[in-house]
Design a protein around this motif. Structure first.
Motif, PDB file in Angstrom:
ATOM      1  N   ALA A  24       4.810  28.384   9.768  1.00  0.00           N
ATOM      2  CA  ALA A  24       5.739  28.698   9.019  1.00  0.00           C
ATOM      3  C   ALA A  24       6.097  27.654   7.880  1.00  0.00           C
ATOM      4  N   LEU A  28       5.743  28.152   3.758  1.00  0.00           N
ATOM      5  CA  LEU A  28       6.766  27.777   2.955  1.00  0.00           C
ATOM      6  C   LEU A  28       6.113  26.754   1.704  1.00  0.00           C
ATOM      7  N   HIS A  30       4.425  23.900   2.532  1.00  0.00           N
ATOM      8  CA  HIS A  30       4.563  22.371   3.307  1.00  0.00           C
ATOM      9  C   HIS A  30       2.993  22.024   3.802  1.00  0.00           C
TER      10      HIS A  30
END
Length: 79
Positions: A24, A28, A30
């Motif tokens: 996740a 996003l 990162h």
């Protein structure tokens, strides 16, 4: 007396929730997170005032209920 118990999966135990978090985070934007291990923190307010007795009791709590010692490790911190 306050105490904090940190519980994590032992090294080598698959952590699907940690992997889902890593995935996740990448989604996003990162980048550069190579691994995530997730765990739990339990904070307790104890009536006990003797640190040695408190640590012994906390160990019994962890071994008996708070941690699954087959797959989890725990650490105890007196605050």
């Amino acid at each position: 007396m306050k105490a904090r118990v940190t519980i994590m999966l032992k090294d080598g135990v698959l952590d699907p929730q940690g992997e889902a978090i890593r995935h996740a985070l990448a989604g996003l934007g990162h980048k550069g997170v190579d691994g995530v291990r997730q765990g739990k923190i339990i904070e307790l307010d104890l009536a006990e005032t003797d640190p040695d007795t408190a640590r012994t009791e906390l160990t019994r709590m962890c071994e008996g209920l708070l941690a699954n010692t087959v797959i989890e490790k725990y650490s105890i911190e007196l605050l």
